[in-house]
Design a protein around this motif. Structure first.
Motif, PDB file in Angstrom:
ATOM      1  N   LYS A 176       0.822  -1.220   0.000  1.00 19.38           N
ATOM      2  CA  LYS A 176       0.000   0.000   0.000  1.00 19.38           C
ATOM      3  C   LYS A 176       0.852   1.264   0.000  1.00 19.38           C
ATOM      4  CE  LYS A 176      -0.498  -0.060   5.061  1.00 19.38           C
ATOM      5  NZ  LYS A 176      -1.465  -0.121   6.191  1.00 19.38           N
ATOM      6  N   TYR A 177       2.079   1.181   0.520  1.00 18.96           N
ATOM      7  CA  TYR A 177       2.952   2.346   0.537  1.00 18.96           C
ATOM      8  C   TYR A 177       3.686   2.524  -0.796  1.00 18.96           C
ATOM      9  CZ  TYR A 177       2.311   2.107   5.603  1.00 18.96           C
ATOM     10  OH  TYR A 177       1.777   2.067   6.874  1.00 18.96           O
ATOM     11  N   ALA A 178       3.969   1.419  -1.470  1.00 17.17           N
ATOM     12  CA  ALA A 178       4.859   1.465  -2.633  1.00 17.17           C
ATOM     13  C   ALA A 178       4.141   1.424  -3.981  1.00 17.17           C
ATOM     14  CB  ALA A 178       5.857   0.304  -2.561  1.00 17.17           C
ATOM     15  N   TYR A 179       2.916   0.915  -4.015  1.00 17.18           N
ATOM     16  CA  TYR A 179       2.255   0.718  -5.305  1.00 17.18           C
ATOM     17  C   TYR A 179       2.027   2.054  -6.007  1.00 17.18           C
ATOM     18  CZ  TYR A 179      -0.803  -1.005  -8.938  1.00 17.18           C
ATOM     19  OH  TYR A 179      -1.340  -1.313 -10.160  1.00 17.18           O
ATOM     20  N   GLY A 180       2.447   2.128  -7.254  1.00 21.62           N
ATOM     21  CA  GLY A 180       2.242   3.314  -8.071  1.00 21.62           C
ATOM     22  C   GLY A 180       3.158   4.473  -7.761  1.00 21.62           C
ATOM     23  N   ALA A 181       4.211   4.252  -6.975  1.00 19.37           N
ATOM     24  CA  ALA A 181       5.120   5.344  -6.616  1.00 19.37           C
ATOM     25  C   ALA A 181       5.836   5.893  -7.843  1.00 19.37           C
ATOM     26  CB  ALA A 181       6.149   4.859  -5.599  1.00 19.37           C
ATOM     27  N   LYS A 182       6.138   7.168  -7.796  1.00 18.63           N
ATOM     28  CA  LYS A 182       6.918   7.754  -8.881  1.00 18.63           C
ATOM     29  C   LYS A 182       8.370   7.286  -8.803  1.00 18.63           C
ATOM     30  CE  LYS A 182       8.152  12.111 -11.130  1.00 18.63           C
ATOM     31  NZ  LYS A 182       8.022  13.598 -11.101  1.00 18.63           N
ATOM     32  N   TRP A 183       8.897   7.182  -7.579  1.00 13.34           N
ATOM     33  CA  TRP A 183      10.277   6.761  -7.351  1.00 13.34           C
ATOM     34  C   TRP A 183      10.304   5.625  -6.342  1.00 13.34           C
ATOM     35  CZ3 TRP A 183      14.309   8.670 -10.137  1.00 13.34           C
ATOM     36  CH2 TRP A 183      14.069   9.843 -10.861  1.00 13.34           C
ATOM     37  N   LEU A 184      11.028   4.561  -6.669  1.00 15.86           N
ATOM     38  CA  LEU A 184      11.211   3.434  -5.756  1.00 15.86           C
ATOM     39  C   LEU A 184      12.700   3.229  -5.535  1.00 15.86           C
ATOM     40  CD1 LEU A 184       9.686   1.110  -4.244  1.00 15.86           C
ATOM     41  CD2 LEU A 184      10.317  -0.345  -6.192  1.00 15.86           C
ATOM     42  N   LEU A 185      13.123   3.330  -4.263  1.00 14.88           N
ATOM     43  CA  LEU A 185      14.521   3.108  -3.889  1.00 14.88           C
ATOM     44  C   LEU A 185      14.634   1.703  -3.328  1.00 14.88           C
ATOM     45  CD1 LEU A 185      14.271   6.190  -4.150  1.00 14.88           C
ATOM     46  CD2 LEU A 185      15.781   6.419  -2.178  1.00 14.88           C
ATOM     47  N   CYS A 186      15.439   0.867  -3.988  1.00 10.63           N
ATOM     48  CA  CYS A 186      15.420  -0.569  -3.703  1.00 10.63           C
ATOM     49  C   CYS A 186      16.842  -1.131  -3.683  1.00 10.63           C
ATOM     50  CB  CYS A 186      14.594  -1.269  -4.789  1.00 10.63           C
ATOM     51  SG  CYS A 186      14.357  -3.034  -4.547  1.00 10.63           S
ATOM     52  N   GLU A 187      17.112  -2.003  -2.727  1.00 11.47           N
ATOM     53  CA  GLU A 187      18.425  -2.634  -2.665  1.00 11.47           C
ATOM     54  C   GLU A 187      18.575  -3.696  -3.757  1.00 11.47           C
ATOM     55  OE1 GLU A 187      19.372  -5.913  -1.201  1.00 11.47           O
ATOM     56  OE2 GLU A 187      17.329  -6.633  -0.923  1.00 11.47           O
ATOM     57  N   ALA A 188      19.809  -3.826  -4.235  1.00  9.45           N
ATOM     58  CA  ALA A 188      20.147  -4.868  -5.215  1.00  9.45           C
ATOM     59  C   ALA A 188      21.573  -5.306  -4.896  1.00  9.45           C
ATOM     60  CB  ALA A 188      20.040  -4.338  -6.637  1.00  9.45           C
ATOM     61  N   PHE A 189      21.699  -6.299  -4.068  1.00  9.50           N
ATOM     62  CA  PHE A 189      22.996  -6.689  -3.529  1.00  9.50           C
ATOM     63  C   PHE A 189      23.993  -7.092  -4.613  1.00  9.50           C
ATOM     64  CE2 PHE A 189      25.860  -9.625  -1.207  1.00  9.50           C
ATOM     65  CZ  PHE A 189      26.258  -8.771  -0.202  1.00  9.50           C
ATOM     66  N   CYS A 190      23.478  -7.706  -5.684  1.00  8.38           N
ATOM     67  CA  CYS A 190      24.345  -8.138  -6.778  1.00  8.38           C
ATOM     68  C   CYS A 190      23.472  -8.490  -7.975  1.00  8.38           C
ATOM     69  CB  CYS A 190      25.186  -9.353  -6.363  1.00  8.38           C
ATOM     70  SG  CYS A 190      24.205 -10.845  -6.055  1.00  8.38           S
ATOM     71  N   LEU A 191      24.097  -8.929  -9.046  1.00  4.60           N
ATOM     72  CA  LEU A 191      23.375  -9.451 -10.201  1.00  4.60           C
ATOM     73  C   LEU A 191      22.874 -10.865  -9.899  1.00  4.60           C
ATOM     74  CD1 LEU A 191      25.859  -8.409 -13.028  1.00  4.60           C
ATOM     75  CD2 LEU A 191      23.669  -7.309 -12.499  1.00  4.60           C
ATOM     76  N   TYR A 192      21.728 -11.195 -10.425  1.00  2.33           N
ATOM     77  CA  TYR A 192      21.233 -12.565 -10.295  1.00  2.33           C
ATOM     78  C   TYR A 192      22.211 -13.541 -10.940  1.00  2.33           C
ATOM     79  CZ  TYR A 192      18.113 -16.592 -10.555  1.00  2.33           C
ATOM     80  OH  TYR A 192      17.565 -17.848 -10.430  1.00  2.33           O
ATOM     81  N   SER A 193      22.844 -13.110 -12.028  1.00  2.00           N
ATOM     82  CA  SER A 193      23.801 -13.972 -12.726  1.00  2.00           C
ATOM     83  C   SER A 193      25.038 -14.258 -11.885  1.00  2.00           C
ATOM     84  CB  SER A 193      24.214 -13.329 -14.056  1.00  2.00           C
ATOM     85  OG  SER A 193      24.839 -12.076 -13.838  1.00  2.00           O
ATOM     86  N   GLN A 194      25.260 -13.474 -10.818  1.00  4.05           N
ATOM     87  CA  GLN A 194      26.412 -13.680  -9.945  1.00  4.05           C
ATOM     88  C   GLN A 194      25.982 -14.137  -8.541  1.00  4.05           C
ATOM     89  OE1 GLN A 194      28.370  -9.767 -10.414  1.00  4.05           O
ATOM     90  NE2 GLN A 194      29.947 -10.817 -11.610  1.00  4.05           N
ATOM     91  N   ARG A 195      24.778 -14.673  -8.436  1.00  2.00           N
ATOM     92  CA  ARG A 195      24.245 -15.060  -7.139  1.00  2.00           C
ATOM     93  C   ARG A 195      25.052 -16.153  -6.461  1.00  2.00           C
ATOM     94  NH1 ARG A 195      21.620 -17.271 -11.222  1.00  2.00           N
ATOM     95  NH2 ARG A 195      20.834 -19.426 -11.160  1.00  2.00           N
ATOM     96  N   GLU A 196      25.667 -17.038  -7.229  1.00  2.00           N
ATOM     97  CA  GLU A 196      26.452 -18.108  -6.620  1.00  2.00           C
ATOM     98  C   GLU A 196      27.718 -17.564  -5.976  1.00  2.00           C
ATOM     99  OE1 GLU A 196      25.436 -21.143  -6.169  1.00  2.00           O
ATOM    100  OE2 GLU A 196      23.564 -20.637  -7.183  1.00  2.00           O
TER     101      GLU A 196
END
Length: 267
Positions: free
Chosen positions: A180-200
């Motif tokens: 309810k807080y994030a849906y439709g936001a103009k800006w979303l600040l989100c963590e991305a620890f790494c690439l999925y391709s480098q998950r291992e």
């Protein structure tokens, strides 16, 4: 308004600064969000030409060292500026009860009395609760519990006349309770620890973090306009902007920003 990324890295980075940022209002007033893991925040503020005398609001998301220890240095330097007559007005620090209690305790045992005497006077520690609204830097904020599996952590949703909505999700995977807080936001600040391709290699899921691919999928499901990725590893800084954006774009069709330290984004 502007988003100034003072740091973009995760906890153990050495090639960039820990994730923290400032939201700068139309009139130039900034609000700090976290402060990294040490006095490197002072260098970042200096490099960004953001004087401590201009900062009167700060939000602490949680008690992990890479977010709260820099706040101790900010409190120290603001108090010293007050003591020497170089800071006018109040400095308000907000966060959930555990973050505020931890900051108060660390300051009490590490800072001299000439600094701590200003706490609860010119320096105000203000706990906020889940769902609480508050105003700062000509904007309205709603704090929310991100439902962390580790340390208690709050994010926030912001709205302002010149920025329809900005949502900070903290540095852990999204919990549907906060849609309810994030849906439709103009800006979303989100963590991305790494690439999925480098998950291992980086083991994001074992550390309860997300990948750029996950962030893109989330942004698309939330129907946001702009996605900002941060809190990353630092082994791939030279290629991070392109590779993270490309992976997020597999699922997300909006605008994607992967900023470097000290980069400013117009909101």
């Amino acid at each position: 308004m502007e988003l100034l990324m003072l740091g973009t890295g995760s906890a153990a980075v050495t090639k960039c600064f820990n994730t923290c940022f400032a939201i700068i209002a139309d009139d130039g007033r900034p609000m700090l969000v976290d402060a990294g893991g040490g006095n490197g925040i002072l260098r970042q503020l200096q490099r960004a030409r953001l004087p401590l005398s201009s900062i009167h609001d700060m939000f602490i998301t949680h008690t992990h060292t890479d977010h709260i220890l820099g706040a101790v240095w900010v409190v120290r330097m603001v108090a010293q500026a007050i003591y020497s007559g170089k800071y006018q007005g109040k400095f308000t620090v907000r966060g959930h009860d555990e973050a505020i209690s931890a900051l108060r305790a660390i300051c009490a045992v590490t800072l001299p009395e000439k600094v701590t005497r200003h706490i609860d006077k010119e320096i105000v520690f203000t706990p906020v609760v889940d769902g609480e609204h508050f105003s700062a830097i000509c904007a309205d904020f709603t704090a929310f519990d991100i439902k962390s599996t580790k340390a208690k952590q709050y994010g926030f949703a912001m709205s302002a006349p010149s920025c329809e909505s900005l949502v900070c999700l903290g540095d852990e995977p999204f919990n549907e309770a906060n849609r309810k807080y994030a849906y439709g936001a103009k800006w979303l600040l989100c963590e991305a620890f790494c690439l999925y391709s480098q998950r291992e290699h980086f083991k994001p899921y074992e550390k309860h973090h997300s990948t750029a691919l996950d962030a893109g999928r989330l942004a698309q499901s939330l129907q946001v306009q702009n996605l900002v990725l941060y809190h990353t590893e630092d082994e791939n800084l030279d290629t991070r902007a392109n590779t993270y954006a490309a992976e997020a774009a597999i699922n997300f069709k909006g605008n994607i920003f992967v900023p470097d330290d000290l980069q400013t984004i117009a909101l």
